[in-house]
Design a protein around this motif. Structure first.
Motif, PDB file in Angstrom:
ATOM      1  N   GLU A  13    -124.949 124.510  44.138  1.00  0.00           N
ATOM      2  CA  GLU A  13    -126.100 123.694  43.746  1.00  0.00           C
ATOM      3  C   GLU A  13    -126.121 122.385  44.528  1.00  0.00           C
ATOM      4  O   GLU A  13    -127.184 121.957  44.995  1.00  0.00           O
ATOM      5  CB  GLU A  13    -126.065 123.402  42.241  1.00  0.00           C
ATOM      6  N   ILE A  14    -124.974 121.761  44.683  1.00  0.00           N
ATOM      7  CA  ILE A  14    -124.907 120.510  45.449  1.00  0.00           C
ATOM      8  C   ILE A  14    -125.361 120.753  46.882  1.00  0.00           C
ATOM      9  O   ILE A  14    -126.147 119.978  47.430  1.00  0.00           O
ATOM     10  CB  ILE A  14    -123.482 119.911  45.390  1.00  0.00           C
ATOM     11  N   GLU A  15    -124.904 121.836  47.483  1.00  0.00           N
ATOM     12  CA  GLU A  15    -125.310 122.165  48.857  1.00  0.00           C
ATOM     13  C   GLU A  15    -126.810 122.429  48.927  1.00  0.00           C
ATOM     14  O   GLU A  15    -127.483 121.986  49.859  1.00  0.00           O
ATOM     15  CB  GLU A  15    -124.514 123.387  49.356  1.00  0.00           C
ATOM     16  N   TYR A  16    -127.343 123.127  47.922  1.00  0.00           N
ATOM     17  CA  TYR A  16    -128.780 123.403  47.848  1.00  0.00           C
ATOM     18  C   TYR A  16    -129.572 122.092  47.801  1.00  0.00           C
ATOM     19  O   TYR A  16    -130.537 121.914  48.549  1.00  0.00           O
ATOM     20  CB  TYR A  16    -129.067 124.268  46.614  1.00  0.00           C
ATOM     21  N   PHE A  17    -129.159 121.175  46.925  1.00  0.00           N
ATOM     22  CA  PHE A  17    -129.880 119.907  46.806  1.00  0.00           C
ATOM     23  C   PHE A  17    -129.704 119.052  48.059  1.00  0.00           C
ATOM     24  O   PHE A  17    -130.622 118.349  48.468  1.00  0.00           O
ATOM     25  CB  PHE A  17    -129.458 119.151  45.546  1.00  0.00           C
ATOM     26  N   LYS A  18    -128.544 119.114  48.677  1.00  0.00           N
ATOM     27  CA  LYS A  18    -128.315 118.360  49.920  1.00  0.00           C
ATOM     28  C   LYS A  18    -129.278 118.841  51.004  1.00  0.00           C
ATOM     29  O   LYS A  18    -129.907 118.028  51.688  1.00  0.00           O
ATOM     30  CB  LYS A  18    -126.866 118.530  50.383  1.00  0.00           C
ATOM     31  N   GLU A  19    -129.428 120.159  51.138  1.00  0.00           N
ATOM     32  CA  GLU A  19    -130.371 120.713  52.124  1.00  0.00           C
ATOM     33  C   GLU A  19    -131.803 120.291  51.802  1.00  0.00           C
ATOM     34  O   GLU A  19    -132.575 119.952  52.697  1.00  0.00           O
ATOM     35  CB  GLU A  19    -130.266 122.241  52.182  1.00  0.00           C
ATOM     36  N   LYS A  20    -132.140 120.303  50.520  1.00  0.00           N
ATOM     37  CA  LYS A  20    -133.482 119.896  50.088  1.00  0.00           C
ATOM     38  C   LYS A  20    -133.725 118.425  50.432  1.00  0.00           C
ATOM     39  O   LYS A  20    -134.800 118.054  50.915  1.00  0.00           O
ATOM     40  CB  LYS A  20    -133.587 120.140  48.573  1.00  0.00           C
ATOM     41  N   LEU A  21    -132.728 117.573  50.192  1.00  0.00           N
ATOM     42  CA  LEU A  21    -132.832 116.148  50.522  1.00  0.00           C
ATOM     43  C   LEU A  21    -132.981 115.940  52.023  1.00  0.00           C
ATOM     44  O   LEU A  21    -133.827 115.154  52.467  1.00  0.00           O
ATOM     45  CB  LEU A  21    -131.596 115.400  50.016  1.00  0.00           C
ATOM     46  N   LEU A  22    -132.175 116.638  52.813  1.00  0.00           N
ATOM     47  CA  LEU A  22    -132.237 116.484  54.268  1.00  0.00           C
ATOM     48  C   LEU A  22    -133.582 116.947  54.817  1.00  0.00           C
ATOM     49  O   LEU A  22    -134.138 116.316  55.722  1.00  0.00           O
ATOM     50  CB  LEU A  22    -131.083 117.238  54.935  1.00  0.00           C
ATOM     51  N   LYS A  23    -134.123 118.025  54.252  1.00  0.00           N
ATOM     52  CA  LYS A  23    -135.429 118.524  54.687  1.00  0.00           C
ATOM     53  C   LYS A  23    -136.524 117.496  54.381  1.00  0.00           C
ATOM     54  O   LYS A  23    -137.359 117.192  55.225  1.00  0.00           O
ATOM     55  CB  LYS A  23    -135.737 119.858  53.992  1.00  0.00           C
ATOM     56  N   ARG A  24    -136.494 116.931  53.158  1.00  0.00           N
ATOM     57  CA  ARG A  24    -137.498 115.931  52.775  1.00  0.00           C
ATOM     58  C   ARG A  24    -137.363 114.667  53.621  1.00  0.00           C
ATOM     59  O   ARG A  24    -138.365 114.070  54.018  1.00  0.00           O
ATOM     60  CB  ARG A  24    -137.360 115.596  51.278  1.00  0.00           C
ATOM     61  N   LYS A  25    -136.119 114.280  53.915  1.00  0.00           N
ATOM     62  CA  LYS A  25    -135.865 113.105  54.754  1.00  0.00           C
ATOM     63  C   LYS A  25    -136.510 113.299  56.129  1.00  0.00           C
ATOM     64  O   LYS A  25    -137.172 112.401  56.649  1.00  0.00           O
ATOM     65  CB  LYS A  25    -134.356 112.891  54.882  1.00  0.00           C
ATOM     66  N   LEU A 108    -133.541 117.377  38.871  1.00  0.00           N
ATOM     67  CA  LEU A 108    -133.129 117.341  40.279  1.00  0.00           C
ATOM     68  C   LEU A 108    -133.971 118.286  41.132  1.00  0.00           C
ATOM     69  O   LEU A 108    -134.216 118.010  42.299  1.00  0.00           O
ATOM     70  CB  LEU A 108    -131.639 117.679  40.407  1.00  0.00           C
ATOM     71  N   GLU A 109    -134.405 119.380  40.545  1.00  0.00           N
ATOM     72  CA  GLU A 109    -135.256 120.322  41.276  1.00  0.00           C
ATOM     73  C   GLU A 109    -136.571 119.645  41.661  1.00  0.00           C
ATOM     74  O   GLU A 109    -137.056 119.785  42.776  1.00  0.00           O
ATOM     75  CB  GLU A 109    -135.524 121.558  40.413  1.00  0.00           C
TER      76      GLU A 109
END
Length: 131
Positions: A13-25, A108-109
């Motif tokens: 889940e942490i990796e999933y959210f990290k990827e989501k954050l990096l994509k949005r960034k 978080l989603e």
């Protein structure tokens, strides 16, 4: 597991959210760069060439302030994303920075950069409104 419960996040889940954050960034930086290029590339170049009097300078400042104001929400979101990425590195991601409770994964989603649980966020916003 339910998206409504409060619990520590798994590594996946942490990796999933990290990827989501990096994509949005990446998306936000593209939007900021496009806005600056569009506004500075056209409007400001003409203004810079035509500035001859003090009033023209004031107008240029005003237009610059408007462009920066339009970018402010994106810049604020970028800062929040950066803070979330730091919390991931520190092993603190997914915990409310005020009360320490785990954030609901549903929150978080929707907003992976969230730093506070909904309750603490509401209190914080009320305090900011008073300032």
């Amino acid at each position: 597991m339910s998206k409504h419960e409060r619990r520590p996040l798994t590594e996946e889940e942490i990796e999933y959210f990290k990827e989501k954050l990096l994509k949005r960034k990446k998306e936000l930086w593209r939007e900021v760069a496009d806005t600056l290029e569009r506004e500075a590339g056209e409007e400001y170049q003409d203004l810079i060439r035509t500035v001859r009097e003090e009033e023209d300078l004031a107008l240029a400042d005003l237009r610059e302030d408007l462009v920066l104001a339009s970018l402010e929400p994106k810049i604020r979101e970028l800062e929040e994303i950066e803070q979330a990425l730091i919390r991931i590195e520190l092993g603190e991601y997914g915990r409310c920075i005020d009360c320490g409770k785990w954030l609901r994964t549903k929150r978080l989603e929707i907003m992976p950069w969230a730093a506070r649980c909904r309750e603490c966020q509401e209190k914080w916003e009320k305090l900011k409104a008073i300032e």
